[in-house]
Design a protein around this motif. Structure first.
Motif, PDB file in Angstrom:
ATOM      1  N   UNK A 198      -2.541  18.954 -55.744  1.00  0.00           N
ATOM      2  CA  UNK A 198      -0.979  19.090 -56.249  1.00  0.00           C
ATOM      3  C   UNK A 198      -0.170  18.131 -55.284  1.00  0.00           C
ATOM      4  N   UNK A 199      -0.281  16.960 -55.759  1.00  0.00           N
ATOM      5  CA  UNK A 199       0.451  16.249 -54.933  1.00  0.00           C
ATOM      6  C   UNK A 199       1.850  15.751 -54.959  1.00  0.00           C
ATOM      7  N   UNK A 200       2.308  16.325 -56.142  1.00  0.00           N
ATOM      8  CA  UNK A 200       3.894  16.559 -56.511  1.00  0.00           C
ATOM      9  C   UNK A 200       4.383  18.119 -56.248  1.00  0.00           C
ATOM     10  N   UNK A 201       5.597  18.063 -55.641  1.00  0.00           N
ATOM     11  CA  UNK A 201       6.416  19.095 -55.350  1.00  0.00           C
ATOM     12  C   UNK A 201       6.619  19.920 -56.557  1.00  0.00           C
ATOM     13  N   UNK A 202       6.812  19.450 -57.627  1.00  0.00           N
ATOM     14  CA  UNK A 202       7.086  20.308 -58.862  1.00  0.00           C
ATOM     15  C   UNK A 202       6.029  21.247 -59.188  1.00  0.00           C
ATOM     16  N   UNK A 203       4.536  20.939 -58.687  1.00  0.00           N
ATOM     17  CA  UNK A 203       3.595  21.831 -59.029  1.00  0.00           C
ATOM     18  C   UNK A 203       3.457  22.968 -58.028  1.00  0.00           C
ATOM     19  N   UNK A 204       4.085  23.181 -56.870  1.00  0.00           N
ATOM     20  CA  UNK A 204       3.968  24.102 -55.735  1.00  0.00           C
ATOM     21  C   UNK A 204       5.234  24.542 -55.258  1.00  0.00           C
ATOM     22  N   UNK A 205       6.449  24.130 -55.939  1.00  0.00           N
ATOM     23  CA  UNK A 205       7.741  24.515 -55.272  1.00  0.00           C
ATOM     24  C   UNK A 205       8.194  25.840 -55.788  1.00  0.00           C
ATOM     25  N   UNK A 206       7.661  26.249 -56.959  1.00  0.00           N
ATOM     26  CA  UNK A 206       7.653  27.710 -57.445  1.00  0.00           C
ATOM     27  C   UNK A 206       7.094  28.679 -56.448  1.00  0.00           C
ATOM     28  N   UNK A 207       5.860  28.246 -56.173  1.00  0.00           N
ATOM     29  CA  UNK A 207       5.010  29.205 -55.167  1.00  0.00           C
ATOM     30  C   UNK A 207       5.638  29.353 -53.853  1.00  0.00           C
ATOM     31  N   UNK A 208       6.226  28.069 -53.293  1.00  0.00           N
ATOM     32  CA  UNK A 208       6.907  28.204 -52.238  1.00  0.00           C
ATOM     33  C   UNK A 208       8.069  29.338 -51.956  1.00  0.00           C
ATOM     34  N   UNK A 209       8.885  29.298 -53.068  1.00  0.00           N
ATOM     35  CA  UNK A 209      10.129  30.190 -53.260  1.00  0.00           C
ATOM     36  C   UNK A 209       9.526  31.620 -53.324  1.00  0.00           C
ATOM     37  N   UNK A 210       8.556  31.679 -54.085  1.00  0.00           N
ATOM     38  CA  UNK A 210       7.889  33.156 -54.411  1.00  0.00           C
ATOM     39  C   UNK A 210       7.337  33.522 -52.816  1.00  0.00           C
ATOM     40  N   UNK A 211       6.807  32.648 -52.195  1.00  0.00           N
ATOM     41  CA  UNK A 211       6.285  33.124 -50.744  1.00  0.00           C
ATOM     42  C   UNK A 211       7.245  33.431 -49.865  1.00  0.00           C
ATOM     43  N   UNK A 212       8.241  32.537 -49.945  1.00  0.00           N
ATOM     44  CA  UNK A 212       9.293  32.857 -49.089  1.00  0.00           C
ATOM     45  C   UNK A 212      10.136  34.109 -49.215  1.00  0.00           C
ATOM     46  N   UNK A 213      10.210  34.562 -50.588  1.00  0.00           N
ATOM     47  CA  UNK A 213      10.783  35.863 -50.868  1.00  0.00           C
ATOM     48  C   UNK A 213      10.051  36.949 -50.471  1.00  0.00           C
ATOM     49  N   UNK A 214       8.655  36.868 -50.671  1.00  0.00           N
ATOM     50  CA  UNK A 214       7.659  37.996 -50.198  1.00  0.00           C
ATOM     51  C   UNK A 214       7.579  38.129 -48.827  1.00  0.00           C
ATOM     52  N   UNK A 215       7.529  36.877 -48.129  1.00  0.00           N
ATOM     53  CA  UNK A 215       7.511  37.099 -46.814  1.00  0.00           C
ATOM     54  C   UNK A 215       8.627  38.006 -45.930  1.00  0.00           C
ATOM     55  N   UNK A 216       9.729  37.540 -46.477  1.00  0.00           N
ATOM     56  CA  UNK A 216      11.164  38.184 -45.896  1.00  0.00           C
ATOM     57  C   UNK A 216      11.029  39.607 -46.339  1.00  0.00           C
ATOM     58  N   UNK A 217      10.503  40.201 -47.671  1.00  0.00           N
ATOM     59  CA  UNK A 217      10.744  41.507 -47.974  1.00  0.00           C
ATOM     60  C   UNK A 217       9.432  42.248 -47.321  1.00  0.00           C
ATOM     61  N   UNK A 218       8.308  41.619 -47.353  1.00  0.00           N
ATOM     62  CA  UNK A 218       7.075  42.349 -46.806  1.00  0.00           C
ATOM     63  C   UNK A 218       7.214  42.684 -45.542  1.00  0.00           C
ATOM     64  N   UNK A 219       7.837  41.814 -44.840  1.00  0.00           N
ATOM     65  CA  UNK A 219       7.855  42.200 -43.354  1.00  0.00           C
ATOM     66  C   UNK A 219       8.970  42.379 -42.640  1.00  0.00           C
ATOM     67  N   UNK A 220      10.159  42.148 -43.491  1.00  0.00           N
ATOM     68  CA  UNK A 220      11.324  42.440 -42.945  1.00  0.00           C
ATOM     69  C   UNK A 220      11.793  41.252 -41.890  1.00  0.00           C
ATOM     70  N   UNK A 221      11.359  40.082 -42.104  1.00  0.00           N
ATOM     71  CA  UNK A 221      11.640  39.269 -41.173  1.00  0.00           C
ATOM     72  C   UNK A 221      12.294  38.040 -41.952  1.00  0.00           C
ATOM     73  N   UNK A 222      13.081  37.175 -41.020  1.00  0.00           N
ATOM     74  CA  UNK A 222      13.831  35.823 -41.359  1.00  0.00           C
ATOM     75  C   UNK A 222      12.746  34.895 -41.656  1.00  0.00           C
ATOM     76  N   UNK A 223      12.792  33.833 -42.598  1.00  0.00           N
ATOM     77  CA  UNK A 223      11.891  32.887 -42.859  1.00  0.00           C
ATOM     78  C   UNK A 223      12.770  31.261 -42.625  1.00  0.00           C
TER      79      UNK A 223
END
Length: 343
Positions: free
Chosen positions: A246-271
């Motif tokens: 996945x050398x171009x960011x367009x192939x993974x940026x959506x997953x980054x956003x989803x993970x940021x949201x998930x980490x904040x919600x799942x553990x109640x932490x800032x990211x």
């Protein structure tokens, strides 16, 4: 007293104190730079130039691009290697003081090694070799407390402090491997406790690579939670360049956003994206990626997305041999740095 007079006196006070700018606002979106190489670059005679080609202090150039935060790594007993050494306690404190005087916020990154600690290697400091586990716990606490105390004595209060750097497999091998989570959690907590003992307001970060990889983060932080590891912020690295297939960011940026949201919600932490970078030969693509990353962090619900830090933007390839800086061989920042000027 007229308002203009008050402002003039305030500016004079800042100038006399050695500060180039007023202190950055705590709570503002983090636009940061990891600058662990900067002292060595300057010591070897590297000349930094602003976008107009004029020679200028690197920190001033970074601030003119909107950078409000510096991230500094610290190694236990480093060598004097140009690119894989330095970053001792004294050097880290000196740079933290310099940045804070310019009104910049400070993050300290404990690697708990004499050199690079990352997913490929987490070698314990040579001085800690042969120590049994209870002694290693003491080593982590004492070293962390010592560095934090030196910062405090110098007048620096880091806003964030990392316990370990990119630790998907743990840290301080083999004792702190994820193969032994009860021990890893104890080592993490020794770092946490030492930080809070000296600087209660500093937020402690735990940090993994592959910020787009939800399974990696869920698996690790579920274990951290199960074993009582203490921390305040989840730190992520995001380097599309290093992602397999996945050398171009367009192939993974959506997953980054989803993970940021998930980490904040799942553990109640800032990211926070505490490391990011793109190819220096593709400045427009890197610019686009950085804008997209900032948008994803800002979109995290409840304001839990803190910001983004570029890893060694000033680390020009003709000095460092590193391909992911945001600096050209002409000594000037590339187009990529304009991303930090966007809202």
């Amino acid at each position: 007293m007229p308002l203009k007079r008050i402002l003039a006196l305030a500016c004079m006070a800042i100038a006399l104190s050695g500060c180039a700018t007023a202190p950055a606002r705590t709570g503002a979106f983090v636009k940061g730079a990891d600058i662990g190489w900067l002292q060595q670059m300057e010591a070897t005679g590297y000349k930094f130039r602003n976008k107009d080609g004029a020679e200028q202090d690197c920190l001033q150039i970074l601030q003119d691009y909107g950078i409000n935060t510096v991230r500094l790594r610290t190694w236990v007993n480093p060598s004097d290697s140009k690119t894989s050494g330095h970053n001792s306690k004294d050097e880290t404190v000196a740079m933290a003081v310099r940045a804070q005087k310019r009104g910049m916020r400070v993050m300290i990154n404990f690697h708990y090694s004499d050199s690079w600690a990352d997913p490929a290697k987490q070698k314990k400091p040579a001085a800690w070799e042969g120590h049994d586990f209870p002694r290693l716990l003491q080593d982590v606490y004492s070293y962390t407390h010592d560095v934090m105390s030196a910062l405090k004595q110098a007048g620096v209060t880091p806003e964030w402090v990392q316990v370990g750097n990119e630790t998907p497999g743990g840290m301080i091998y083999p004792e702190g491997s994820t193969a032994n989570w009860p021990q890893l959690a104890q080592l993490i907590n020794q770092g946490y406790d030492a930080i809070k003992a000296v600087s209660p307001s500093s937020k402690v970060i735990l940090h993994l690579d592959q910020g787009n990889n939800s399974a990696r983060f869920r698996g690790w932080f579920d274990q951290a939670q199960a074993h009582g590891a203490r921390y305040d912020v989840i730190g992520l690295s995001y380097y599309p360049y290093w992602l397999p297939g996945k050398p171009d960011y367009t192939q993974s940026i959506g997953d980054l956003g989803a993970n940021l949201d998930d980490m904040a919600a799942r553990y109640g932490k800032e990211v926070m994206v505490v490391e990011v970078g793109g190819e220096d030969t593709q400045p427009q693509n890197t610019y686009d990626m950085l804008v997209a990353v900032q948008q994803k962090v800002k979109a995290v619900p409840e304001g839990k997305g803190l910001g983004m830090i570029y890893w060694e933007p000033q680390g020009a390839r003709n000095w460092s041999k590193y391909a992911l800086s945001a600096w050209g061989d002409d000594g000037r920042p590339t187009k990529a740095m304009d991303a930090f000027l966007t809202d």
